[in-house]
Scaffold this motif. Structure first.
Motif, PDB file in Angstrom:
ATOM      1  N   ARG A   1     -60.369 -43.791  21.286  1.00  0.00           N
ATOM      2  CA  ARG A   1     -60.532 -44.696  20.148  1.00  0.00           C
ATOM      3  C   ARG A   1     -59.750 -44.162  18.960  1.00  0.00           C
ATOM      4  O   ARG A   1     -59.639 -42.960  18.771  1.00  0.00           O
ATOM      5  CB  ARG A   1     -62.024 -44.820  19.781  1.00  0.00           C
ATOM      6  CG  ARG A   1     -62.844 -45.513  20.835  1.00  0.00           C
ATOM      7  CD  ARG A   1     -64.325 -45.543  20.472  1.00  0.00           C
ATOM      8  NE  ARG A   1     -64.605 -46.312  19.271  1.00  0.00           N
ATOM      9  CZ  ARG A   1     -64.724 -47.630  19.248  1.00  0.00           C
ATOM     10  NH1 ARG A   1     -64.581 -48.342  20.349  1.00  0.00           N
ATOM     11  NH2 ARG A   1     -64.986 -48.264  18.121  1.00  0.00           N
ATOM     12  N   TYR A   2     -59.209 -45.081  18.170  1.00  0.00           N
ATOM     13  CA  TYR A   2     -58.573 -44.687  16.923  1.00  0.00           C
ATOM     14  C   TYR A   2     -59.657 -44.166  15.977  1.00  0.00           C
ATOM     15  O   TYR A   2     -60.814 -44.597  16.017  1.00  0.00           O
ATOM     16  CB  TYR A   2     -57.869 -45.866  16.261  1.00  0.00           C
ATOM     17  CG  TYR A   2     -56.630 -46.330  16.975  1.00  0.00           C
ATOM     18  CD1 TYR A   2     -55.621 -45.433  17.310  1.00  0.00           C
ATOM     19  CD2 TYR A   2     -56.445 -47.673  17.303  1.00  0.00           C
ATOM     20  CE1 TYR A   2     -54.481 -45.861  17.952  1.00  0.00           C
ATOM     21  CE2 TYR A   2     -55.295 -48.108  17.945  1.00  0.00           C
ATOM     22  CZ  TYR A   2     -54.322 -47.192  18.271  1.00  0.00           C
ATOM     23  OH  TYR A   2     -53.183 -47.603  18.899  1.00  0.00           O
ATOM     24  N   SER A   3     -59.277 -43.221  15.128  1.00  0.00           N
ATOM     25  CA  SER A   3     -60.264 -42.579  14.254  1.00  0.00           C
ATOM     26  C   SER A   3     -60.336 -43.261  12.898  1.00  0.00           C
ATOM     27  O   SER A   3     -59.555 -44.154  12.576  1.00  0.00           O
ATOM     28  CB  SER A   3     -59.892 -41.106  14.068  1.00  0.00           C
ATOM     29  OG  SER A   3     -58.643 -41.000  13.427  1.00  0.00           O
ATOM     30  N   ASP A   4     -61.292 -42.787  12.105  1.00  0.00           N
ATOM     31  CA  ASP A   4     -61.397 -43.150  10.701  1.00  0.00           C
ATOM     32  C   ASP A   4     -61.634 -44.647  10.476  1.00  0.00           C
ATOM     33  O   ASP A   4     -61.179 -45.214   9.486  1.00  0.00           O
ATOM     34  CB  ASP A   4     -60.120 -42.696   9.970  1.00  0.00           C
ATOM     35  CG  ASP A   4     -60.368 -42.476   8.480  1.00  0.00           C
ATOM     36  OD1 ASP A   4     -61.533 -42.215   8.123  1.00  0.00           O
ATOM     37  OD2 ASP A   4     -59.428 -42.584   7.693  1.00  0.00           O
ATOM     38  N   GLY A   5     -62.309 -45.313  11.443  1.00  0.00           N
ATOM     39  CA  GLY A   5     -62.655 -46.715  11.242  1.00  0.00           C
ATOM     40  C   GLY A   5     -61.570 -47.703  11.633  1.00  0.00           C
ATOM     41  O   GLY A   5     -61.794 -48.921  11.578  1.00  0.00           O
ATOM     42  N   LEU A   6     -60.386 -47.223  12.037  1.00  0.00           N
ATOM     43  CA  LEU A   6     -59.300 -48.131  12.408  1.00  0.00           C
ATOM     44  C   LEU A   6     -59.649 -48.919  13.673  1.00  0.00           C
ATOM     45  O   LEU A   6     -59.354 -50.112  13.772  1.00  0.00           O
ATOM     46  CB  LEU A   6     -57.999 -47.346  12.607  1.00  0.00           C
ATOM     47  CG  LEU A   6     -56.787 -48.162  13.078  1.00  0.00           C
ATOM     48  CD1 LEU A   6     -56.454 -49.266  12.095  1.00  0.00           C
ATOM     49  CD2 LEU A   6     -55.577 -47.252  13.262  1.00  0.00           C
ATOM     50  N   HIS A   7     -60.292 -48.265  14.629  1.00  0.00           N
ATOM     51  CA  HIS A   7     -60.645 -48.951  15.875  1.00  0.00           C
ATOM     52  C   HIS A   7     -61.632 -50.088  15.587  1.00  0.00           C
ATOM     53  O   HIS A   7     -61.521 -51.184  16.154  1.00  0.00           O
ATOM     54  CB  HIS A   7     -61.245 -47.959  16.869  1.00  0.00           C
ATOM     55  CG  HIS A   7     -60.981 -48.321  18.295  1.00  0.00           C
ATOM     56  ND1 HIS A   7     -59.922 -47.821  19.008  1.00  0.00           N
ATOM     57  CD2 HIS A   7     -61.629 -49.164  19.144  1.00  0.00           C
ATOM     58  CE1 HIS A   7     -59.928 -48.322  20.234  1.00  0.00           C
ATOM     59  NE2 HIS A   7     -60.969 -49.140  20.338  1.00  0.00           N
TER      60      HIS A   7
END
Length: 910
Positions: free
Chosen positions: A337-343
């Motif tokens: 999963r992309y990090s920091d809320g991007l996903h």
């Protein structure tokens, strides 16, 4: 000039390395005849003989020639393959802790058996690292026959195994697995509460297959294990609804495709605020007010999701999930999963279930993981272009191994067209020509979108073909294996199917297994014999047609990926060819190529439908690729610089944690923590060289009561004549020690030791988890220090060190407080540590580099939105109660004195 002259006389560094290894070949060959005369049992007995010699003090390198010859003989008997001399050289390179660059089809899988066997003899375990589960299982099963014949055990680590199965696999002499599985097992092991629960043994030796893919392409992002946090999925959806309207006006934001960034313009900043207020997302105040920080974060990630990330290019939607596509291999990265809320922002954009955000529990980069191995080596078909990076980051030297048979592939010059459609029409035409002469062709693309576009054009032209991209990952090896059949057309995303040879005429084994999946038995043997005859009949047809033809539809950002695609053709002296087709509309040409390229091509007389081939074009392309390679290298180096800071802390924490688990009596450690906690409390209340009347004994008395649970008359100590801070400390320590001793006596020393160990490990994990969260927050904002002309990396080092010391102090205080206050009876159950709940294991976002330093800021933007942002950044450093900080107030911000005037008209007036 002098360098060329020196190479002509002495040879290159690579030539000198090869000569050193070639000098050992006669000694290996000398063992071949005597070993061939041995029975199977006698040959197998060589393993015990080698181990006995090692036990008597022999050096591992002294066994090399005979051990390599033993493996060669075993491979001949068991799988019918004999190592070539160049493969022996490859094995020596790997054993030396270097990278062996061997062309596609040169048998790297077989080469690895040589150093694997030799380095497994001490019994410390050898890890072979592959790029996917299929190759790990295939290689372990295939080469495991050789190891098993020689009396060694083979294990395989893939997704879905239990801890017991993993522990058994790691206990084997040779273990195959993927880079992700090895890395995550290391992180998970350091979250266990008992040594016997760990699955990995101490690191010894690793061989990384496709080393460029694992140590370069995938090293841009760290492995992260996460746990749950508060659910904010509704906010993502509400912000996404606003963003879908916002991005329709391109004047509201500026996109930089080179840097993969997007930022709002002044107009955009004003519009988004109004739109959020109208939608009820923003309830009060300015978007950049401190209490709206969370909304700003959601807005920024939603903007990136809508503008920078395209469906079927960076990700696909599958089974109500966003699945990341690896930009280098075109494979789906399940579970990442992309990090920091991007996903979450992408999930809201595509209207799939928004999964909760996670908090980092453990993290490591591949660079720092693989540097844990005392001995590391790798092999690939393409490493020379990244030799500098391997040397700088991993201290690995690249040695180019000559092919067993000279390469017969013809690499044709690139063809450049003005538009993409002209280019694709030329590609379809060439494919049709190949089909007419029964020549198989492999068409390489850079994304799923491009694969499906070419597929649709081929359907229109009535040309049958196979499409291999991230959507068909399950069939990957089977499709690629048959790409060499007469007239076959295979469209592949970048390097999909890597690790599977394309044999001219087809692959009889794969064809047979498609009909009989068991892969053995009388029925399989009959089917295999039939397909073997078909393949044998097809081979001369394909060779006469020119072998496999590789068609590149676009240049990749890295020259190495292009070389990998070309290398699929011409294996082991087979005929073959390759040609790349380009257009001025290609991403690489458009973003990184020279702005004058279009005009230059027009001057050279390029007309519609025509292609041009010119050295200028090739030079411009090479420059563009070198630019991107340098940028990606900088990204990886930058990631490593930041992770090195954390890596020192990680190693210290994991080593200390393991020491706690290994100990049965931590009473001295607990007592030391208790005394240090008391010492820190006394030092704060009684500063050095302070007079008794300056002592804060009332505050100390309250702290002792709150933290230690002790009701001591500390405030009265000031009335005693001649008392000093040492005596105050000793009295508090004596009272605390007395309470601790009474608890131990009441519960029994053994029971108390178990309680201490259990609670210490739980609290250690808790403070480490909180520390990781603090480091995450620190990283996200550290780039802004560049605005103050301060180096973000140095600032990060300094503050991370301070945070680490605070973490240790917090641990000592929590352990001391809990153990002094804990009320237990001897028959009470020991407070067992609960396994940490893991909700996610992934790579961080490649484009949301959590460790990336911000560049130095551009010239100031004096728009209203920019001023508001600048004020928000620095206003937090201003304390209204401390006039000495007021000079940090932005000139247009309200004066901190409370007058209501702007700072420049009040205390900021010159």
């Amino acid at each position: 000039m002098f360098a060329r002259l020196a190479r002509a006389i002495f040879g290159s560094a690579n030539d000198r390395s090869l000569k050193r290894f070639q000098a050992r070949l006669p000694a290996i060959s000398a063992f071949e005849a005597p070993l061939a005369a041995l029975s199977d049992e006698a040959l197998r007995g060589k393993t015990a003989e080698f181990r006995a010699r090692l036990a008597q003090g022999a050096e591992l390198d002294s066994l090399l020639e005979e051990a390599f010859a033993v493996v060669r003989e075993a491979a001949k008997r068991v799988i019918g393959l004999r190592h070539f001399d160049v493969q022996m050289i490859g094995g020596m390179v790997l054993n030396d802790g270097k990278i062996a660059e061997m062309k596609t089809g040169e048998g790297k899988t077989l080469v690895a058996t040589l150093p694997c066997y030799l380095n497994a003899l001490p019994g410390k375990g050898v890890h072979v690292v592959t790029v996917n589960d299929y190759l790990a299982k295939r290689d372990a099963e295939w080469m495991g026959q050789v190891y098993g014949f020689l009396g060694l055990t083979t294990g395989v680590i893939v997704q879905g195994l239990s801890d017991d199965e993993r522990r058994a696999a790691y206990a084997c002499d040779i273990t195959y697995g993927t880079n992700n599985e090895y890395g995550f097992d290391y992180l998970r092991d350091n979250m266990k509460y008992r040594l016997e629960e760990m699955v990995q043994r101490p690191f010894h030796y690793a061989i990384v297959d496709e080393v460029d893919s694992i140590l370069v392409d995938e090293a841009r992002t760290p492995l992260i294990i996460s746990g749950p946090t508060d659910d904010t999925s509704d906010l993502y959806r509400r912000v996404d609804a606003v963003m879908a309207e916002f991005v329709k006006d391109t004047e509201r934001f500026e996109k930089d495709e080179k840097q993969r960034t997007v930022a709002m313009t002044e107009k955009g900043g004003e519009d988004i605020e109004a739109m959020l207020l109208a939608a009820g997302v923003l309830e009060e105040g300015n978007l950049y007010d401190s209490h709206n920080v969370s909304i700003v974060h959601h807005v920024n990630q939603s903007l990136r999701a809508h503008v920078l990330f395209k469906r079927d290019v960076e990700y696909v939607v599958r089974n109500d999930k966003i699945v990341i596509i690896d930009e280098f291999t075109g494979r789906m990265m399940e579970g990442r999963r992309y990090s920091d809320g991007l996903h979450q922002a992408l999930e809201a954009k595509e209207d799939v279930t928004v999964q909760p955000e996670n908090q980092t529990l453990a993290s490591i980069t591949f660079q720092n993981y693989f540097r844990l191995y005392p001995k590391l080596s790798g092999m690939t078909g393409t490493a020379a272009t990244e030799a500098d990076e391997f040397a700088e980051i991993y201290k690995l030297e690249v040695v180019e191994i000559p092919t067993n048979v000279p390469v017969a592939r013809k690499d044709e010059d690139d063809e450049v067209y003005r538009t993409a459609m002209e280019k694709y029409q030329a590609v379809i035409k060439l494919i049709g020509e190949c089909r007419e002469r029964n020549q198989p062709c492999l068409v390489g693309t850079t994304s799923i979108e491009k694969s499906e576009l070419i597929s649709s054009l081929l359907k229109q032209a009535g040309i049958p073909h196979n499409v291999l991209n991230a959507r068909y990952h399950e069939q990957e090896a089977g499709i690629v294996a048959q790409a060499g059949r007469p007239g076959a057309v295979t469209i592949a995303t970048n390097m999909a199917g890597r690790g599977t040879d394309i044999k001219l005429g087809g692959n009889a084994d794969m064809l047979a297994k498609a009909e009989v999946p068991e892969g053995h038995g009388p029925e399989y043997d009959a089917v295999y014999a039939r397909h073997l005859a078909e393949v044998a009949a097809a081979q001369p047809i394909v060779k006469a047609a020119g072998g496999l033809f590789v068609i590149g539809t676009e240049r990749h950002e890295s020259r190495r990926i292009d070389n990998q695609l070309r290398g699929r053709s011409g294996r082991q002296g087979d005929p073959g060819g390759s040609r790349f087709f380009l257009s001025l509309e290609d991403d690489l040409m458009r973003i990184f190529g020279s702005d004058r390229m279009g005009g230059m091509l027009t001057k050279l007389g390029l007309k519609e439908g025509e292609a041009i081939i010119h050295p200028w074009i090739n030079k411009a392309l090479e420059k563009a690729q070198k630019k991107v390679e340098a940028r990606n290298f900088d990204t990886r180096k930058n990631l490593l610089k930041y992770d090195d800071v954390m890596n020192d802390q990680r190693r210290e924490v994991y080593a200390q944690r393991r020491a706690y688990m290994d100990s049965t009596d931590l009473s001295e450690t607990i007592a030391e923590m208790r005394h240090e906690t008391i010492g820190a409390m006394v030092d704060k209340a009684i500063p050095e060289n302070a007079y008794p009347e300056q002592w804060d004994l009332e505050g100390l008395e309250k702290r002792v009561r709150d933290v230690l649970g002790l009701d001591l008359p500390i405030a009265a100590y000031a009335k005693e004549e001649g008392i000093d801070e040492v005596q105050v400390r000793e009295r508090i320590e004596a009272a605390a020690d007395q309470v601790a001793a009474a608890k131990a006596a009441n519960l029994g020393p053994d029971f108390m030791r178990m309680v201490e160990k259990s609670l210490l490990l739980q609290l250690f994990d808790q403070v480490w988890k909180e520390h990781l969260l603090s480091l995450d927050h620190l990283r996200q904002g550290i780039g802004l220090r560049a605005y103050g002309q301060r180096d973000p990396l140095n600032e990060y080092k300094r503050e991370a060190f301070a945070l680490f010391n605070n973490m240790l102090e917090d641990l000592r205080e929590r352990v001391t407080s809990l153990l002094l206050r804990l009320e237990l009876t001897a028959d009470a159950p020991i407070p067992e540590p609960q396994p940490i709940r893991v909700t996610d294991m992934r790579h961080a976002a490649p484009d949301a580099e959590p460790y990336e330093m911000a560049p130095m800021p551009p010239a100031p933007d004096y728009g209203a939105a920019a001023i508001a942002r600048q004020e928000t950044r620095v206003i937090s450093e201003v304390d209204p109660n401390d006039p000495s900080t007021w000079d940090k107030t932005p000139r247009n911000a309200p004066c901190p004195c409370g007058s209501g005037k702007k700072y420049k008209h009040c205390h900021g007036r010159a």
